[in-house]
Design an enzyme around this catalytic site. Sequence first.
Site, PDB file in Angstrom:
ATOM      1  N   GLU A   1     -40.007  41.657 -17.789  1.00  0.00           N
ATOM      2  CA  GLU A   1     -39.064  40.998 -18.695  1.00  0.00           C
ATOM      3  C   GLU A   1     -38.835  39.581 -18.195  1.00  0.00           C
ATOM      4  O   GLU A   1     -38.379  39.378 -17.074  1.00  0.00           O
ATOM      5  CB  GLU A   1     -37.734  41.763 -18.764  1.00  0.00           C
ATOM      6  CG  GLU A   1     -37.864  43.069 -19.549  1.00  0.00           C
ATOM      7  CD  GLU A   1     -36.537  43.801 -19.771  1.00  0.00           C
ATOM      8  OE1 GLU A   1     -36.547  44.836 -20.459  1.00  0.00           O
ATOM      9  OE2 GLU A   1     -35.498  43.346 -19.247  1.00  0.00           O
TER      10      GLU A   1
ATOM     11  N   ASP B   1     -24.261  38.183 -19.498  1.00  0.00           N
ATOM     12  CA  ASP B   1     -24.737  38.215 -18.123  1.00  0.00           C
ATOM     13  C   ASP B   1     -23.636  37.970 -17.114  1.00  0.00           C
ATOM     14  O   ASP B   1     -22.715  37.185 -17.342  1.00  0.00           O
ATOM     15  CB  ASP B   1     -25.851  37.173 -17.935  1.00  0.00           C
ATOM     16  CG  ASP B   1     -27.146  37.635 -18.565  1.00  0.00           C
ATOM     17  OD1 ASP B   1     -27.646  38.689 -18.146  1.00  0.00           O
ATOM     18  OD2 ASP B   1     -27.635  36.968 -19.493  1.00  0.00           O
TER      19      ASP B   1
END
Lengths: 400, 267
Positions: free
Chosen positions: B49, B60
């Site tokens: 990824e 995040d």
Amino acid sequence: MNNKYNMPDDRGHFGPYGGIFVAETLMPPIQELNEAYQRYINDPEFIAELDKDLKYYVGRPSPLYHAERWSRELGGAQIYLKREDLNHTGSHKINNTVGQALLAKRMGKTRIIAETGAGQHGVATATIAARLGLECVVYMGAVDVARQSLNVYRMKLLGAKVVAVESGSKTLKDALNEALRDWVTNVDNTFYIIGTVAGPHPYPAMVRDFQSIIGREAKEQCIEATGRLPDALVACVGGGSNAIGLFYPFIDDASVKMYGVEAAGDGVATGRHSAPLCAGRPGVLHGNRTYLMCDDDGEIIETHSISAGLDYPGVGPEHAWLKDTGRATYVNITDTEALEGFYALTRMEGIIPALESSHAMAYAMKLAPTMSKDETLIINLSGRGDKDMQTMAKREGIEL
Amino acid sequence: MSRLASTFEELAKTGRKALIPFITAGDPSPNFTVPLMHAMVEAGVDVIELGIPFSDPMADGPVIQRASERALAHKMSLRRTLEIAIEFRKTNQTTPVVLMGYLNPIEAMGYEDFANAAQRADIDGVLTVDLPPEEGMECSALLKARDIDPIFLLAPNSTDERVQKMDLAGSGYIYYVSLKGVTGAGHLNITDVENKLKQIKAHTNLPIAVGFGVKDAQTAQAIANVGDGVVIGSALISKIEANLDNPEQAHKEIIELLVSIRQAMDN
Ligand SMILES: Cc1ncc(COP(=O)(O)O)c(C=O)c1O
């Protein structure tokens, strides 16, 4: 307009704008919020409680004040000020926090979070949380913590925890990012009170509905004072909640012109500004599609404005739609011009406006002289200037 | 069959689980990434990824936020992330590469231009954190038409209805966010994950990769026992952050961690 305005659609779209663009963990709480909101906004008991709070706690209705001296001085339209500065806590922000907090209570949430720029929304949220006995955490960019320290102190007095956000540009957008991160982590017990008409659906519609008390009152008060509708409305636009609050009840009244005033900072041409509607482009940030300040790669650009409350790279999706359809006009005012508006209102009418609201004042100073003496111009005085005293004194070289 | 589908099929045949590292493209500097990708493949990862740096990574935690900031300081972008993928493909035609990021860079490029560019870069999947299927059909259709898998997320609070939605909308694999929180959070509960995966598996045949909160060989092993793949991101990026003055050391520590995780997962 022939058809009555009825935006957004049931998935929160204003034409191509709005919608729900969030990470999966937030989909269930957003759905829960939307269901609760749809249910209570039509519940007579909820509305009665809201109206009672607005009257006895916030101090509504706020006056529509005829600024006669300033109108004469500018030599054009009759200027009326919608006095949101007189609300409890000093700005329009409390109209929305009262509504969302009642919703939070009905939904059984015990913890409230908010983002804030100028600190007005943070103070309004901390105030309501204190009154309802709810835990309250307010996220604020570290830059804003420094330039709005009075409001930081007020929030702490009220029992809120203020978290200074150190990431990114350390202003309002970063506070919003951090609040979203908190919400994702604490979805079960936490209600996120967004302070403007941004965020995923239903926030833009919900905050608009809570703020539209401004326009509903203004309409009635204007007709009472002048016998007819106003000719033009002016409001500053950060995320756009005070502006949409004033505009919304007039959208179907085609004769009423609407002007949203963005912050031009050092000037739109310099790139150092906060004017996405005037100089940005459509994109997706903070849960909705709208006009944004971003570069060719889609990275968000840092914004600049003398006023923390307008220092935001996005804008409510409904304003994006009103811009594209031409129903509202969006203009911009530089820091320097805003200061002229600040001093003008202070000295002509004895009212010290917030630096955010000063942008609306400055644009009205350009617009009013182009109108005739029997026309009416309503400016939304979204907040009072107390919070900006340190900033202003410092600019004048005075130590408080 | 897409590269992702055949990768998961091969793994299933041998009873192994996919090891999926997440790294941010261009962190800590643009020329760090391609050699790291190749070394990770050698260490035994199955899918990579590749994070597209974004100025406002709302989902995040601090570690990946700072990775984005470091990459952006080097003027990384979606375009340059695709260039990294192209560079990687020059000498690796087998390991699937999934782009992971936020929608606005894709909006700025335009959905069709993006889909074409991703195809040219031989990208295998695209995971857009803030693009749920309700808003994502247009972009997904363009990707699918180019044999690129649109990958969607599920979370601990996802209902059966949402699982069914992801099953219809997504392909390649489903990314299960193992906890309510941001990337790199520390409160992963294996029993909760196991129970939730049972519920999800009742409604989809897509492989499930589990991410958020996987820190070390031990958590990876536990996750591998219940899911089809293990995504590890913040723990790798922490190695970069701990060695900003010595990127070679960061590279070395990342590979060591992946090797130990691979061993634990295969035991
Ligand atoms: C007094 C005042 N006016 C305006 C704003 C801008 O917000 P909005 O555009 O949502 O009204 C703020 C925000 O902090 C404010 O404090």
